[in-house]
Structure formats: structure tokens, C-alpha cells
Design an enzyme around this catalytic site. Structure first.
Site, short mmCIF file in Angstrom:
data_model
loop_
_atom_site.label_atom_id
_atom_site.label_comp_id
_atom_site.label_asym_id
_atom_site.label_seq_id
_atom_site.Cartn_x
_atom_site.Cartn_y
_atom_site.Cartn_z
N HIS A 1 1.93 -1.75 3.66
CA HIS A 1 0.89 -1.94 2.66
C HIS A 1 1.54 -2.17 1.31
O HIS A 1 2.58 -1.57 1.02
CB HIS A 1 -0.02 -0.70 2.58
CG HIS A 1 -1.31 -0.98 1.90
ND1 HIS A 1 -1.44 -0.97 0.54
CD2 HIS A 1 -2.51 -1.32 2.42
CE1 HIS A 1 -2.69 -1.29 0.24
NE2 HIS A 1 -3.36 -1.51 1.36
N ASP B 1 -5.97 -0.84 9.28
CA ASP B 1 -6.29 -1.71 10.41
C ASP B 1 -5.65 -1.29 11.72
O ASP B 1 -5.95 -1.86 12.77
CB ASP B 1 -5.85 -3.16 10.10
CG ASP B 1 -6.64 -3.75 8.96
OD1 ASP B 1 -7.86 -3.57 8.96
OD2 ASP B 1 -6.04 -4.37 8.07
N1 ACO Z 1 6.30 -5.49 10.24
C1 ACO Z 1 7.61 -5.77 10.06
N2 ACO Z 1 8.19 -5.82 8.84
C2 ACO Z 1 7.41 -5.62 7.76
C3 ACO Z 1 6.04 -5.35 7.88
C4 ACO Z 1 5.48 -5.29 9.19
N3 ACO Z 1 4.19 -5.02 9.36
N4 ACO Z 1 5.49 -5.20 6.67
C5 ACO Z 1 6.48 -5.38 5.80
N5 ACO Z 1 7.64 -5.62 6.45
C6 ACO Z 1 8.98 -5.79 5.85
C7 ACO Z 1 9.16 -7.17 5.25
O1 ACO Z 1 9.70 -8.08 6.18
C8 ACO Z 1 10.08 -6.87 4.11
O2 ACO Z 1 11.37 -6.70 4.64
P1 ACO Z 1 12.68 -7.12 3.76
O3 ACO Z 1 12.66 -6.25 2.54
O4 ACO Z 1 13.83 -6.90 4.66
O5 ACO Z 1 12.48 -8.58 3.43
C9 ACO Z 1 9.63 -5.50 3.60
O6 ACO Z 1 9.06 -4.86 4.75
C10 ACO Z 1 8.60 -5.57 2.49
O7 ACO Z 1 7.51 -6.36 2.94
P2 ACO Z 1 6.68 -7.34 2.03
O8 ACO Z 1 6.07 -8.39 2.87
O9 ACO Z 1 7.51 -7.77 0.87
O10 ACO Z 1 5.57 -6.33 1.49
P3 ACO Z 1 4.22 -6.75 0.82
O11 ACO Z 1 3.80 -5.61 -0.04
O12 ACO Z 1 4.35 -8.07 0.16
O13 ACO Z 1 3.22 -6.94 2.05
C11 ACO Z 1 1.71 -6.47 3.82
C12 ACO Z 1 2.31 -5.99 2.47
C13 ACO Z 1 1.22 -7.90 3.67
C14 ACO Z 1 0.53 -5.58 4.15
C15 ACO Z 1 2.81 -6.38 4.91
O14 ACO Z 1 3.23 -5.04 5.05
C16 ACO Z 1 2.33 -6.92 6.26
O15 ACO Z 1 2.43 -8.12 6.50
N6 ACO Z 1 1.80 -6.04 7.17
C17 ACO Z 1 1.26 -6.52 8.45
C18 ACO Z 1 -0.12 -7.11 8.26
C19 ACO Z 1 -1.15 -6.04 7.97
O16 ACO Z 1 -1.25 -5.04 8.66
N7 ACO Z 1 -1.97 -6.28 6.95
C20 ACO Z 1 -3.07 -5.40 6.58
C21 ACO Z 1 -2.77 -4.68 5.29
S1 ACO Z 1 -4.04 -3.55 4.87
C22 ACO Z 1 -5.30 -4.55 4.31
O17 ACO Z 1 -5.12 -5.53 3.67
C23 ACO Z 1 -6.62 -4.19 4.67
#
Ligand code: ACO
Length: 426
Positions: free
Chosen positions: A303, A360
Site C-alpha cells: 500500500h 483487497d
Molecule cells: N508484490 C510484489 N512486490 C511489490 C508489491 C506486491 N504486491 N507491492 C510493492 N512491491 C514492491 C515493488 O516492486 C517495489 O520494489 P523495489 O523497491 O525493489 O522496486 C517496492 O515494493 C515498492 O513498491 P511501489 O510500487 O513503489 O509502491 P507504491 O506505493 O507505488 O505502490 C501499490 C503501492 C500500487 C498498492 C503496490 O503495493 C501494488 O501494486 N500492490 C498490488 C496491487 C494491490 O493490491 N493494489 C491494491 C492497493 S489497496 C487499494 O487501492 C484499494
């Protein structure tokens, strides 16, 4: 701490006011930055940008706190109802019994949509995603309510359009599903509560148990608002151009649909199904999502704001066990989700990045147990989030100093190209 921040740019020092929120969070107010220095800020993905002040929702991602209008999400999930919580976010206070009754009755009075909207839903292919049907029909409502499309709505019109959309989104959602199944539309039953009526209109089951209705109600409460998330920011962005409220809400639906946002609930279920069908062990699956060459992610994890735990996920996980037990449902996907969570939370990759289950991760398993099909999950999210969108829109248009949202950019493209006639281009 000083209430001014100092910014040194070469030999010039500029003082910027520090704004403190009611929960003590601090922001540097850069309203005059460009005028005084010629500089703008650069913050891709708005990681550090407070786009507005708001009194609707507070969340602390480090401590896992979420409050609507000062009321903790835990307390509201236990004691309130979806419509009472909606009233709370709109008007900033809990309603009296008579205010709530009037509010509920007004919403129930919008238990139908114009015939043209029904015709339009029926014109969609049966395999259309219900979010496409929802989004296009939300904006299409503007064709039927011209008065409510005025640039500036009166307070009475705003109150009216709020209850109207609370009533009509539910109808469109239920009918989108009926149509996808090739089933006739079912008229709302005014004697049922909001959630029971929705399930009735969607499935034809009038004897929705109290437990099922309550479980759905709690899920909707947990989704009501989440400050400046992607869909709410889209609502504010679109609404700031004074686009009508129907178009504005439709924009929220669109932004929500993406799998990184509300679409994640459907994606989680599909991911769990895939693990079940492929028989992959958790470690192999997690290795895939950790692989930087793969585009897959552990859906329902991570998140932008929560870096400790998502308080909604905590409540949903407990609710999930209790709903499945009450309904006598044994879902192998719940075991897979729990196993996956356990392994992920011990894995260095997830621990170091502070990735925890979000709202979720478990919600889909409850929806499934309640008989709600997978492609309706994000529609359920939209139904729950509608009050938040409306409350944030109302707050924005009523705030003094209201301005169209219009970020800046830093241009990085070519600076001077010459037009070459087409016949001379290689
Ligand atoms: N699985 C694997 N790796 C992940 C995940 C995940 N679910 N989420 C983040 N990471 C990793 C990224 O690859 C990144 O790694 P790095 O630093 O080595 O490059 C690091 O964790 C940071 O991730 P970001 O994408 O930069 O974090 P951001 O805050 O931009 O994204 C998000 C947040 C979009 C929710 C992300 O965690 C994600 O894609 N999660 C999966 C989708 C999801 O469940 N979305 C629902 C969110 S809740 C809502 O909106 C209702």
C-alpha cells in the site's frame, strides 16, 4: 518547531509557511513558491504531495489508523451501518434517529433508473465487464437530470444528488450483473435494507439472512473513504473543472477499476484460483512475484500509505473467518490466502519493503461466500466508496479558494525541431 521552513536556492533563502493538520501532521505550504522563486516541485506519483486540506478522513500509515470524521474504523464497523456512516462522511456528524430515517427513505426513493438507462445496460454485450457498464451509466445519468448538471449546485441540489446517486448506483450495479447473466431486471423492494435489497435485485433472493446483509454492510463501511487515493483524487480532479457530478463520479469508477487500486480485489481472487489450479507451492509463487523481470505482483499486498498494517485488512480477515463459519462455507481459497500471507510476512522481500495485506486481500473471499461473483467485486468497492467520493467532492466545491486542479510538469522533450515535408522524410 518553527512554523516556517527555509529553502535555500543559490544565494537566496525563501521562507515557506508550515501548515499543521489537526492530527499534528505537517506540510510545507508551497502555494507561493513559483511566484517567489520561479521553481515548482517535482513529485512523480504524488508520493509527498498534499493536494488539498480535508476534514473527512484521517489515516496514519505507520500506526495503521483510519478514522472517518474522527470516528475509528473499528468502532464504525462494529456499531454503525453503511448508510449511517455515509451520512457521517457527508455531513460531519452522526445523524439523529429521525435524520437517519429520512436519509434512508430518500435513498430508497431513488430505487429505479430512467428507462433509457435500462435500455443502455441491455445494449451492452453480455460479457462486458460490470465496471464498464457502471462507469458509462453513471455519466449517462447526466442526460436525464439536466438541473443537477448545473455548474454550481445549490445546497439542496447537492443533498438531493447525493441521495440520488446512493440509490441509483446500487440499481445500475445490480442490473449490470443481471444483464451479464441474461436475466430480467428485478425491481427494488423498499421494505428491505440497503444491502439486502441490493442482493435481492442482483440474485432474486429475498430472504437474505441477517448475517449476510451485515457482512456486506461492514465491507461497505470499510470502503467508504480513504482520503486522497487514486479514484478520490480523480473525482477531485474531474470535479474541479466543474464537470457535472455524474461525469465526476464516473471518473472515480474508472480510476478504481485498475488492478493497482480497486481492481485488485478481483485480481486477488484470480491469483488465488490460479495457485489452486496450478498446484504451485507458495514459495514458487512468491519467487515469481519477487522476480524483477516478471510484471506480476502479489495482489492484495502493499500500500502506498500503510507501512505497518492496513486496519481494514485486519477487520476483514477476522470477518472472513466468522462469515464463512456462519454460512457453513469451506473455501479452499481462504486457506491459500492465509498460507500465502504467512509465508510472505516471513519473507525478507516483503518485510524489508513493508508490504502487508491490504483491504483487497481477503474481501473477495467474503464476497464469494456471500454469493457475489468475481467480476462484481470492484463494483462492490465502488458502491462502498461512493460516499467518500461524494463527500470529498462536496467538501471541495464548498471550500473557499476552490480552484481547478492543474499540476505543473518539467518538460524533458526536444526543444527545437524543424518541419520536414512528408515526401522528404526518410
Ligand atoms: N508484490 C510484489 N512486490 C511489490 C508489491 C506486491 N504486491 N507491492 C510493492 N512491491 C514492491 C515493488 O516492486 C517495489 O520494489 P523495489 O523497491 O525493489 O522496486 C517496492 O515494493 C515498492 O513498491 P511501489 O510500487 O513503489 O509502491 P507504491 O506505493 O507505488 O505502490 C501499490 C503501492 C500500487 C498498492 C503496490 O503495493 C501494488 O501494486 N500492490 C498490488 C496491487 C494491490 O493490491 N493494489 C491494491 C492497493 S489497496 C487499494 O487501492 C484499494
Amino acid at each position: 518547531m518553527s512554523d516556517k521552513a527555509k529553502l535555500v536556492l543559490g544565494d537566496k533563502t525563501v521562507e515557506l509557511p508550515v501548515f499543521t493538520g489537526s492530527e499534528g501532521e505537517k506540510a510545507i505550504d508551497i502555494t507561493k513558491l513559483r511566484a517567489e522563486t520561479g521553481f515548482v516541485t517535482l513529485d512523480s506519483g504524488y508520493m509527498n504531495t498534499g493536494a488539498c486540506t480535508s476534514a473527512v478522513t484521517f489515516l496514519d500509515g505507520e500506526l495503521g489508523i483510519l478514522k472517518y470524521r474522527g470516528h475509528s474504523i473499528e468502532e464504525l464497523a462494529e456499531k454503525s451501518s453503511f448508510l449511517e456512516t455515509s451520512y457521517l462522511v457527508f455531513y460531519g456528524k452522526l445523524p439523529t434517529a429521525s435524520e437517519l430515517k429520512v436519509f434512508e427513505e430518500k435513498i430508497a426513493s431513488y430505487n429505479d433508473v430512467p428507462e433509457g438507462i435500462k435500455t443502455m445496460i441491455k445494449a451492452f454485450p453480455k460479457d462486458a465487464h460490470p465496471m464498464a457498464v457502471l462507469s458509462s451509466n453513471m455519466v449517462s445519468l447526466s442526460a436525464y437530470y439536466h438541473d443537477l448538471c448545473a455548474q454550481d449546485l445549490t445546497p439542496a441540489q447537492k443533498d438531493e444528488v447525493i441521495v440520488q446517486l446512493m440509490g441509483q448506483l446500487k440499481v445500475v450495479a445490480a442490473y449490470a450483473y443481471r444483464h451479464s447473466q441474461g436475466l430480467e431486471f428485478i425491481k427494488s423492494d423498499g421494505s428491505l435494507d440497503y444491502c439486502s435489497d441490493f442482493i435481492y435485485m442482483m440474485t432474486g433472493n429475498k430472504n437474505v439472512s441477517k448475517e449476510v446483509a451485515k457482512a456486506l454492510d461492514v465491507l461497505l463501511i470499510l470502503h467508504v473513504d480513504h482520503e486522497q487515493n487514486c479514484s478520490t483524487s480523480s473525482v477531485r480532479m474531474v470535479g474541479s473543472s466543474k464537470a457535472n457530478i455524474f461525469a465526476t463520479i464516473s471518473a472515480g469508477v474508472d480510476a478504481l477499476w485498475g488492478p493497482l487500486h480497486g481492481g485488485a480485489n478481483q485480481a486477488v481472487l484470480e491469483m488465488l484460483e490460479e495457485i489452486k489450479n496450478s498446484g504451485k507451492d507458495y514459495k514458487t509463487f512468491l519467487a515469481e512475484v519477487k522476480d524483477k523481470n516478471s510484471s506480476s505482483r502479489l495482489m492484495g499486498f502493499g500500500h502506498r500509505v500503510y507501512k505497518n498494517f492496513d486496519p481494514r485488512a485486519k477487520i476483514i480477515k477476522v470477518a472472513c473467518d466468522s462469515v464463512l463459519k456462519t454460512l457453513g462455507v469451506k473455501d479452499p481459497l481462504l486457506d491459500i490466502a492465509k498460507g500465502l500471507e504467512e509465508v510472505a510476512l516471513r519473507d525478507e522481500y516483503f518485510v524489508s519493503r513493508k508490504l502487508y495485506p491490504n483491504v483487497d486481500f481477503y474481501s473477495g473471499i467474503i464476497y464469494r461466500a456471500l454469493g457475489i461473483p468475481t467480476n462484481m467485486f470492484t463494483v462492490m468497492f465502488a458502491m462502498g466508496r461512493l460516499p467518500g467520493w461524494l463527500a470529498q467532492w462536496k467538501e471541495m466545491v464548498e471550500q473557499s479558494g476552490f480552484k481547478i486542479c492543474r499540476p505543473r510538469q518539467i518538460f524533458t522533450g526536444d526543444t527545437k525541431n524543424t518541419y520536414i515535408e512528408i515526401k522528404s522524410r526518410s
